[in-house]
Scaffold this motif. Structure first.
Motif, PDB file in Angstrom:
ATOM      1  N   UNK A 133       0.836  -1.084  -0.032  1.00  6.66           N
ATOM      2  CA  UNK A 133      -0.034   0.034  -0.148  1.00  6.66           C
ATOM      3  C   UNK A 133       0.665   1.031   0.062  1.00  6.66           C
ATOM      4  N   UNK A 134       2.128   1.146  -0.244  1.00  7.97           N
ATOM      5  CA  UNK A 134       3.093   2.286   0.031  1.00  7.97           C
ATOM      6  C   UNK A 134       3.938   2.435  -1.207  1.00  7.97           C
ATOM      7  N   UNK A 135       3.953   3.667  -1.904  1.00 12.66           N
ATOM      8  CA  UNK A 135       4.906   4.055  -2.800  1.00 12.66           C
ATOM      9  C   UNK A 135       5.961   5.028  -2.178  1.00 12.66           C
ATOM     10  N   UNK A 136       7.135   4.784  -2.174  1.00  9.85           N
ATOM     11  CA  UNK A 136       8.017   5.759  -1.831  1.00  9.85           C
ATOM     12  C   UNK A 136       8.450   6.513  -2.766  1.00  9.85           C
ATOM     13  N   UNK A 137       8.630   7.920  -2.586  1.00 10.99           N
ATOM     14  CA  UNK A 137       9.175   8.757  -3.615  1.00 10.99           C
ATOM     15  C   UNK A 137      10.431   9.454  -3.039  1.00 10.99           C
ATOM     16  N   UNK A 138      10.977  10.380  -3.648  1.00 14.50           N
ATOM     17  CA  UNK A 138      12.153  11.081  -3.060  1.00 14.50           C
ATOM     18  C   UNK A 138      12.587  11.177  -1.605  1.00 14.50           C
ATOM     19  N   UNK A 139      11.287  12.082  -1.262  1.00 12.00           N
ATOM     20  CA  UNK A 139      11.146  12.559   0.151  1.00 12.00           C
ATOM     21  C   UNK A 139       9.616  12.343   0.688  1.00 12.00           C
ATOM     22  N   UNK A 140       8.888  11.682   0.070  1.00 10.54           N
ATOM     23  CA  UNK A 140       7.490  11.491   0.204  1.00 10.54           C
ATOM     24  C   UNK A 140       6.974  10.277   0.138  1.00 10.54           C
ATOM     25  N   UNK A 141       5.567  10.000   0.041  1.00  9.78           N
ATOM     26  CA  UNK A 141       4.877   8.792   0.175  1.00  9.78           C
ATOM     27  C   UNK A 141       3.364   8.817  -0.546  1.00  9.78           C
ATOM     28  N   UNK A 143      -0.251   6.769  -1.100  1.00  7.83           N
ATOM     29  CA  UNK A 143      -0.937   5.488  -0.775  1.00  7.83           C
ATOM     30  C   UNK A 143      -2.508   5.873  -1.001  1.00  7.83           C
ATOM     31  N   UNK A 144      -3.034   4.484  -0.956  1.00  2.61           N
ATOM     32  CA  UNK A 144      -4.632   4.623  -1.171  1.00  2.61           C
ATOM     33  C   UNK A 144      -5.284   4.196   0.058  1.00  2.61           C
ATOM     34  N   UNK A 145      -4.467   3.979   1.326  1.00  2.45           N
ATOM     35  CA  UNK A 145      -4.874   3.468   2.422  1.00  2.45           C
ATOM     36  C   UNK A 145      -5.114   4.846   3.384  1.00  2.45           C
ATOM     37  N   UNK A 146      -6.197   5.026   3.812  1.00  2.00           N
ATOM     38  CA  UNK A 146      -6.418   6.179   4.662  1.00  2.00           C
ATOM     39  C   UNK A 146      -5.821   6.269   6.268  1.00  2.00           C
ATOM     40  N   UNK A 147      -5.831   4.937   6.475  1.00  2.00           N
ATOM     41  CA  UNK A 147      -5.259   4.620   7.824  1.00  2.00           C
ATOM     42  C   UNK A 147      -3.787   4.902   7.714  1.00  2.00           C
ATOM     43  N   UNK A 148      -2.939   4.544   6.789  1.00  2.00           N
ATOM     44  CA  UNK A 148      -1.463   4.611   6.639  1.00  2.00           C
ATOM     45  C   UNK A 148      -1.222   6.240   6.373  1.00  2.00           C
ATOM     46  N   UNK A 149      -2.312   6.994   5.564  1.00 12.01           N
ATOM     47  CA  UNK A 149      -2.283   8.343   5.366  1.00 12.01           C
ATOM     48  C   UNK A 149      -2.282   9.167   6.460  1.00 12.01           C
ATOM     49  N   UNK A 150      -3.132   8.718   7.423  1.00 16.48           N
ATOM     50  CA  UNK A 150      -3.332   9.535   8.764  1.00 16.48           C
ATOM     51  C   UNK A 150      -2.178   9.243   9.617  1.00 16.48           C
ATOM     52  N   UNK A 151      -1.753   7.918   9.879  1.00 14.12           N
ATOM     53  CA  UNK A 151      -0.633   7.779  10.687  1.00 14.12           C
ATOM     54  C   UNK A 151       0.808   8.538  10.292  1.00 14.12           C
ATOM     55  N   UNK A 152       0.614   8.912   9.143  1.00 18.19           N
ATOM     56  CA  UNK A 152       2.121   9.509   8.676  1.00 18.19           C
ATOM     57  C   UNK A 152       2.140  11.265   9.059  1.00 18.19           C
ATOM     58  N   UNK A 153       1.029  11.595   9.819  1.00 23.70           N
ATOM     59  CA  UNK A 153       1.083  12.982  10.241  1.00 23.70           C
ATOM     60  C   UNK A 153       1.297  14.003   9.246  1.00 23.70           C
ATOM     61  N   UNK A 154       2.390  14.868   9.469  1.00 28.65           N
ATOM     62  CA  UNK A 154       2.594  16.139   8.810  1.00 28.65           C
ATOM     63  C   UNK A 154       3.695  15.678   7.669  1.00 28.65           C
ATOM     64  N   UNK A 155       4.002  14.559   7.310  1.00 29.02           N
ATOM     65  CA  UNK A 155       4.870  14.272   6.267  1.00 29.02           C
ATOM     66  C   UNK A 155       4.573  14.460   4.955  1.00 29.02           C
ATOM     67  N   UNK A 156       5.196  14.686   4.114  1.00 26.50           N
ATOM     68  CA  UNK A 156       4.914  14.905   2.654  1.00 26.50           C
ATOM     69  C   UNK A 156       4.424  13.766   2.151  1.00 26.50           C
TER      70      UNK A 156
END
Length: 235
Positions: A133-141, A143-156
């Protein structure tokens, strides 16, 4: 440079990886798992760093014999994969240079130890299929998973809608399973421009200075990611 890929990845995609300078390594087929995911790299191999992977025990000799001469450290995990979920998700942790993301209740103990040894920040999520569910980019991420998105907090980060990625025997696959990231560049297993959220994806990648290449003109398909490695002096 090495790329571990699903043994069922079409040859024209494998050839593009070769032309890009990668040595392709096919996965094994794990008995006892659904045929849809039994050959997926992110099911049987966990990349901790460019030089270190932890693998399902039955695959250890295979990967070690191929990769040790390239300076890759291959460690056997302790978890024997089986159905149903989450017993098949022990190696599906997503890691980059600073983060490790998974449902750590399911993580293989050898992976957890390696993450701790490297001092990676652990982000615990409900999703056992973290890498899928995770695609890393150069400094970001992405995802289509809302739980993962929320858990990442203020990150790019970028949240895209689920679906629109093919996966055999499933309603849909995931963006992490349909791509791979290495040294500032993304390799898509299909054409991302056919995804309805491509304008958002393209804008995010441009802002993140992440280039990309499409290995096929077909719609995106989840082949369990591409695992890129770069070992020591021979790697």
């Amino acid at each position: 440079m090495i790329c571990i890929h699903d043994q069922r990845l079409p040859e024209h995609m494998v050839e593009k990886l070769r032309l890009a300078g990668f040595f392709p390594v096919r996965t094994l087929d794990l008995p006892g798992l659904s045929s849809s995911i039994s050959t997926h790299p992110d099911i049987q191999v966990c990349k901790i760093s460019d030089q270190l992977i932890v693998v399902e025990p039955s695959t250890y000799d295979y990967y070690k014999n191929i990769l040790q001469s390239y300076g890759i450290i291959v460690r056997p995990g302790r978890s024997i994969l089986q159905e149903p979920y989450p017993k098949d998700s022990a190696y599906n942790l997503a890691a980059n240079e600073s983060l490790a993301i998974h449902n750590f209740r399911f993580t293989d103990s050898q992976i957890s130890q390696a993450v701790d040894d490297l001092g990676l920040e652990k982000i615990s999520v409900n999703q056992g299929y973290g890498k899928c569910n995770i695609l890393f980019t150069k400094t970001g991420l992405i995802t289509s998973d809302q739980g993962i998105y929320k858990a990442l907090g203020p990150r790019k980060k970028l949240l895209i809608r689920p679906g629109f990625i093919d996966l055999e025997d499933y309603t849909y696959g995931f963006i992490g399973g349909a791509s791979g990231f290495f040294k500032g560049k993304l390799y898509f297993l299909g054409d991302p421009s056919l995804h309805p959220d491509f304008p958002l994806i393209e804008k995010f990648l441009q802002e993140d200075q992440t280039s990309y290449s499409s290995l096929s003109s077909d719609p995106l398909r989840d082949y369990g990611t591409l695992i890129f490695l770069q070992g020591g002096i021979n790697g």
